[in-house]
Design a protein around this motif. Structure first.
Motif, PDB file in Angstrom:
ATOM      1  N   GLU A   1       0.836  -1.024  -0.144  1.00  0.00           N
ATOM      2  CA  GLU A   1       0.026   0.061   0.266  1.00  0.00           C
ATOM      3  C   GLU A   1       0.740   1.393  -0.159  1.00  0.00           C
ATOM      4  O   GLU A   1       0.416   2.792  -0.610  1.00  0.00           O
ATOM      5  CB  GLU A   1      -0.682   0.399   1.846  1.00  0.00           C
ATOM      6  CG  GLU A   1      -1.854   0.726   0.897  1.00  0.00           C
ATOM      7  CD  GLU A   1      -3.130   1.108   2.153  1.00  0.00           C
ATOM      8  OE1 GLU A   1      -2.855   2.038   2.767  1.00  0.00           O
ATOM      9  OE2 GLU A   1      -3.337  -0.590   2.204  1.00  0.00           O
TER      10      GLU A   1
ATOM     11  N   VAL B   1     -13.792   3.843   5.075  1.00  0.00           N
ATOM     12  CA  VAL B   1     -12.469   3.732   6.262  1.00  0.00           C
ATOM     13  C   VAL B   1     -11.976   5.489   6.530  1.00  0.00           C
ATOM     14  O   VAL B   1     -12.683   5.907   7.235  1.00  0.00           O
ATOM     15  CB  VAL B   1     -11.320   3.759   6.315  1.00  0.00           C
ATOM     16  CG1 VAL B   1     -10.446   3.331   7.541  1.00  0.00           C
ATOM     17  CG2 VAL B   1     -11.894   1.651   6.479  1.00  0.00           C
TER      18      VAL B   1
ATOM     19  N   GLU C   1       1.279  -3.431  18.909  1.00  0.00           N
ATOM     20  CA  GLU C   1       0.949  -2.288  17.689  1.00  0.00           C
ATOM     21  C   GLU C   1       2.859  -2.110  16.873  1.00  0.00           C
ATOM     22  O   GLU C   1       3.330  -1.961  17.989  1.00  0.00           O
ATOM     23  CB  GLU C   1       0.731  -1.438  17.971  1.00  0.00           C
ATOM     24  CG  GLU C   1      -0.067  -1.222  16.783  1.00  0.00           C
ATOM     25  CD  GLU C   1      -0.997  -1.962  15.911  1.00  0.00           C
ATOM     26  OE1 GLU C   1      -0.735  -2.339  15.080  1.00  0.00           O
ATOM     27  OE2 GLU C   1      -2.276  -1.775  16.702  1.00  0.00           O
TER      28      GLU C   1
ATOM     29  N   SER D   1      -9.804  -2.010  13.106  1.00  0.00           N
ATOM     30  CA  SER D   1      -8.976  -2.731  12.470  1.00  0.00           C
ATOM     31  C   SER D   1      -8.935  -4.201  11.778  1.00  0.00           C
ATOM     32  O   SER D   1     -10.513  -4.411  11.849  1.00  0.00           O
ATOM     33  CB  SER D   1      -7.789  -3.429  14.263  1.00  0.00           C
ATOM     34  OG  SER D   1      -8.231  -2.188  14.731  1.00  0.00           O
TER      35      SER D   1
ATOM     36  N   LEU E   1     -16.843  -4.221   6.720  1.00  0.00           N
ATOM     37  CA  LEU E   1     -16.127  -3.477   5.132  1.00  0.00           C
ATOM     38  C   LEU E   1     -15.803  -4.055   3.915  1.00  0.00           C
ATOM     39  O   LEU E   1     -15.019  -5.036   3.556  1.00  0.00           O
ATOM     40  CB  LEU E   1     -15.571  -2.030   5.608  1.00  0.00           C
ATOM     41  CG  LEU E   1     -15.492  -1.354   6.725  1.00  0.00           C
ATOM     42  CD1 LEU E   1     -14.490  -0.725   6.523  1.00  0.00           C
ATOM     43  CD2 LEU E   1     -16.915  -0.212   6.397  1.00  0.00           C
TER      44      LEU E   1
ATOM     45  N   GLY F   1       0.704   1.378  14.012  1.00  0.00           N
ATOM     46  CA  GLY F   1      -0.412   1.317  14.026  1.00  0.00           C
ATOM     47  C   GLY F   1      -0.732   2.227  12.873  1.00  0.00           C
ATOM     48  O   GLY F   1      -1.248   3.799  13.289  1.00  0.00           O
ATOM     49  N   LEU F   2      -0.823   2.425  12.158  1.00  0.00           N
ATOM     50  CA  LEU F   2      -1.112   3.284  10.727  1.00  0.00           C
ATOM     51  C   LEU F   2      -2.437   3.920  11.407  1.00  0.00           C
ATOM     52  O   LEU F   2      -2.764   4.743  10.566  1.00  0.00           O
ATOM     53  CB  LEU F   2      -1.501   2.342   9.426  1.00  0.00           C
ATOM     54  CG  LEU F   2       0.203   2.352   8.895  1.00  0.00           C
ATOM     55  CD1 LEU F   2      -0.643   1.490   7.646  1.00  0.00           C
ATOM     56  CD2 LEU F   2       1.100   3.743   8.110  1.00  0.00           C
ATOM     57  N   THR F   3      -3.536   3.383  11.829  1.00  0.00           N
ATOM     58  CA  THR F   3      -4.832   3.199  12.108  1.00  0.00           C
ATOM     59  C   THR F   3      -4.740   4.675  12.618  1.00  0.00           C
ATOM     60  O   THR F   3      -5.465   5.918  12.643  1.00  0.00           O
ATOM     61  CB  THR F   3      -5.763   2.408  12.894  1.00  0.00           C
ATOM     62  OG1 THR F   3      -5.199   1.622  13.273  1.00  0.00           O
ATOM     63  CG2 THR F   3      -6.153   1.149  12.257  1.00  0.00           C
TER      64      THR F   3
ATOM     65  N   LYS G   1      -7.786   6.864   1.875  1.00  0.00           N
ATOM     66  CA  LYS G   1      -8.355   6.746   2.837  1.00  0.00           C
ATOM     67  C   LYS G   1      -7.769   7.611   3.245  1.00  0.00           C
ATOM     68  O   LYS G   1      -8.191   8.132   4.473  1.00  0.00           O
ATOM     69  CB  LYS G   1      -7.314   6.255   3.000  1.00  0.00           C
ATOM     70  CG  LYS G   1      -7.703   5.377   4.651  1.00  0.00           C
ATOM     71  CD  LYS G   1      -6.820   3.899   5.146  1.00  0.00           C
ATOM     72  CE  LYS G   1      -7.339   2.672   4.512  1.00  0.00           C
ATOM     73  NZ  LYS G   1      -6.508   1.562   5.150  1.00  0.00           N
TER      74      LYS G   1
ATOM     75  N   GLY H   1     -14.099  -3.787  10.546  1.00  0.00           N
ATOM     76  CA  GLY H   1     -13.538  -4.484  10.286  1.00  0.00           C
ATOM     77  C   GLY H   1     -13.035  -4.775   9.440  1.00  0.00           C
ATOM     78  O   GLY H   1     -14.468  -4.676   8.850  1.00  0.00           O
TER      79      GLY H   1
HETATM   80  N1  UDP Z   1      -8.474  -1.271   7.543  1.00  0.00           N
HETATM   81  C1  UDP Z   1      -9.142  -1.523   6.147  1.00  0.00           C
HETATM   82  N2  UDP Z   1      -9.504  -1.984   6.586  1.00  0.00           N
HETATM   83  C2  UDP Z   1     -10.572  -2.424   7.332  1.00  0.00           C
HETATM   84  C3  UDP Z   1      -9.246  -2.637   8.085  1.00  0.00           C
HETATM   85  C4  UDP Z   1      -8.341  -2.345   8.842  1.00  0.00           C
HETATM   86  O1  UDP Z   1      -8.319  -0.013   5.045  1.00  0.00           O
HETATM   87  O2  UDP Z   1     -11.537  -2.463   6.794  1.00  0.00           O
HETATM   88  C5  UDP Z   1      -6.502  -0.698   7.135  1.00  0.00           C
HETATM   89  C6  UDP Z   1      -6.068   0.403   7.907  1.00  0.00           C
HETATM   90  O3  UDP Z   1      -7.156   1.906   8.475  1.00  0.00           O
HETATM   91  C7  UDP Z   1      -5.093   0.539   7.912  1.00  0.00           C
HETATM   92  C8  UDP Z   1      -4.615  -0.692   8.134  1.00  0.00           C
HETATM   93  O4  UDP Z   1      -5.561  -1.829   7.584  1.00  0.00           O
HETATM   94  O5  UDP Z   1      -4.485   1.812   7.359  1.00  0.00           O
HETATM   95  C9  UDP Z   1      -3.834  -1.776   9.398  1.00  0.00           C
HETATM   96  O6  UDP Z   1      -2.639  -1.001   9.485  1.00  0.00           O
HETATM   97  P1  UDP Z   1      -2.152  -0.898  11.260  1.00  0.00           P
HETATM   98  O7  UDP Z   1      -1.061  -0.311  11.337  1.00  0.00           O
HETATM   99  O8  UDP Z   1      -3.282  -0.250  11.915  1.00  0.00           O
HETATM  100  O9  UDP Z   1      -2.196  -2.964  11.656  1.00  0.00           O
HETATM  101  P2  UDP Z   1      -1.953  -3.974  10.787  1.00  0.00           P
HETATM  102  O10 UDP Z   1      -3.496  -4.433  10.699  1.00  0.00           O
HETATM  103  O11 UDP Z   1      -1.084  -3.684   9.989  1.00  0.00           O
HETATM  104  O12 UDP Z   1      -1.208  -4.415  12.491  1.00  0.00           O
END
Ligand code: UDP
Length: 486
Positions: free
Chosen positions: A59, A367, A384, A283, A355, A387-389, A219, A316
């Motif tokens: 991504e 999102v 974590e 998440s 979603l 923690g992109l969220t 996003k 999620g």
């Molecule tokens: N995410 C998404 N749709 C979902 C759930 C998660 O796009 O239904 C995305 C969220 O916005 C983020 C990424 O997945 O960009 C998750 O990255 P994060 O570092 O928070 O956690 P990871 O899943 O890598 O452990």
């Protein structure tokens, strides 16, 4: 049999960041890009990873490379291949580096020959393309076996590790021991945090570079309230009417897209309205994200009435969509069961949302709408990586309530951009902080505003590009002769 696939990357002008980061920083970035370009003198920066789509690495690579290409630096992306045994093993290795035993299969010398064979096959094709003096950035453990080949091919080799855990246990050490001989061949090893650097690697060759987000991706791009409202009501997350907005977003390639799919929602009674304050956690359905803990903490807090008339929205991906994450469905089902066991009055305030994932950019737009509309964004992870969220929510000016774990604590300062819970399992502390944010909108908004500025200063793509560029310059100065084969 072919092994390597080149991913076609477009060109996106980095100029769009000029107003976002300000003229001074932008000029600095341009000067650094000029320096790199002249040092490379036509040589290529290659990125090698193991998947073209899905996952944070893919991504991030796409926008990054398209910005780099707009500065007339030749940056490309190759995806290595492997057989099933290889990917089963590298997944196992990934679990080990996170401290878990995965499927329990061994991570030791017995696996080395098979891992080396796949690396060798890929290296054969890779170094037919890559020329001496090129720079190659290898991503994650799947690609580590290519490093000894890179050394022989006389290229500048950087290994970028996207994984990491706060606590290195015996399992993790086993994984690092396996990787150690390959990592010794890299010119630099890049990690996201100091705490993630294992004792098995030579610290003098380590560089810390934190991840970043693209402010223009579906996003994170700007979205007005009317658009967010129409997306959220169309998907069924909030109650209609959709209002005057159009559920349109802009794709990575600049073309318009429209949200045309609905969310799968488990709730009791009516959806929240546009005016209902929402507490949102987005998440993957993973036990370490602790959706269930958020639900329990909210249920305890809301016994009687939720603060400010709020509702909880746990979000999620659709559980059937993520083929490489079969665990997700089990986690979701067990959460659904706990939800069903809650008293009526509380269940009423808790929405479980899956979603649509068919179109990743549409998913991202939903999102985006959710995070923008949230009154509080929660990330109650037990562990974590980065923690992109949290970054995403801060960029949208939302107050964040999160656990003090992994990279979250680097991004967010307690009481400055959000609230951190010291003990990720402390439901009462989580509930109290949530109540504070919901009942003091002025404080919550201030945190959100500071969060946006913190992301602008530290967590957007230009900073990431600047650091990679500096790394390449540093390696060149040290005599790795970027652009000039020995
Ligand atoms: N995410 C998404 N749709 C979902 C759930 C998660 O796009 O239904 C995305 C969220 O916005 C983020 C990424 O997945 O960009 C998750 O990255 P994060 O570092 O928070 O956690 P990871 O899943 O890598 O452990």
């Amino acid at each position: 049999m072919t092994h390597l696939e080149e991913v076609q990357v477009g060109v996106q002008s980095i100029d769009r960041y000029r107003d976002v980061i300000g003229q001074e920083r932008f000029a600095e970035l341009e000067a650094t890009a000029d320096d790199v370009r002249s040092r490379l003198s036509g040589r290529v920066i290659w990125n090698v990873n193991s998947t073209a789509r899905g996952g944070g690495v893919a991504e991030m690579l796409r926008p990054m490379l398209s910005y780099v290409r707009s500065t007339n630096i030749d940056a490309r992306w190759l995806v290595m291949s492997g057989n099933e045994e290889f990917f089963r093993f590298t997944k196992r290795l990934h679990h080990a580096l996170h401290g878990s035993a995965g499927d329990g299969s061994p991570v030791d010398e017995s696996r080395r020959a098979a891992y080396d064979k796949v690396s060798e096959d890929n290296a054969h094709e890779l170094f037919a393309l890559v020329e001496p003096g090129d720079v190659v950035i290898f991503h994650d453990p799947q690609t580590a076996g290519l490093l000894p080949h890179a050394k022989r091919a006389n290229v500048t080799a950087i290994w970028r590790c996207h994984v990491g855990t706060d606590t290195l246990n015996a399992e993790a050490h086993q994984g690092w021991e396996f990787l150690k001989p390959y990592l010794e061949c890299a010119d630099r090893l890049v990690f996201s945090r100091h705490e993630y650097v294992p004792p098995e690697v030579d610290r003098s060759r380590v560089k810390i570079i934190q991840p970043a987000i693209d402010a223009f991706s579906p996003k994170n791009q700007d979205m007005d309230d009317a658009t967010a409202q129409s997306i959220l009501s169309y998907t069924g997350i909030i109650e209609g009417p959709p209002g005057a907005g159009r559920r349109v977003f802009y794709r990575e390639d600049g073309s318009p897209g429209r949200v045309d799919r609905h969310a799968d929602i488990i709730r009791m009674g009516r959806a929240p309205t546009w005016d209902t304050p929402l507490v949102v956690q987005v998440s993957r359905w993973d036990p370490l994200k602790d959706h269930e803990g958020v639900m329990e903490a909210f249920a305890q807090l809301a016994d009687g009435r939720a603060p400010a008339g709020s509702e909880l929205v746990l979000v999620g991906p659709n559980v059937h969509s993520v083929a490489d994450d079969p665990e997700g469905e089990d986690v979701f089902r067990s959460m659904e069961e706990s939800w069903r066991a809650l008293p009526h009055g509380i269940r009423n305030m808790i929405n479980l949302v899956c979603l649509p994932m068919t179109d990743a950019e549409e998913n991202a737009a939903i999102v985006n709408a959710l995070q923008r509309h949230a009154t509080v964004v929660a990330q109650k992870s037990l562990q974590e990586g980065f923690g992109l969220t949290v970054t995403e929510a801060m960029w949208k000016g939302r107050p964040v309530l999160a656990s003090r774990v992994g990279g979250i604590q680097d991004q967010l300062r307690h009481e400055q951009e959000g609230l951190l819970i010291d003990d990720a399992r402390d439901l009462e502390a989580f509930g109290k902080s949530l109540e504070r944010l919901l009942e003091d909108p002025e404080f919550a908004n201030k945190l959100g505003e500071c969060g946006r500025e913190r992301v602008r200063d530290n967590y957007l793509v230009p900073r990431l590009l600047q650091e990679y560029a500096q790394l390449i310059i540093e390696l060149d100065k040290e005599g790795h002769r970027v652009g000039e084969p020995a």
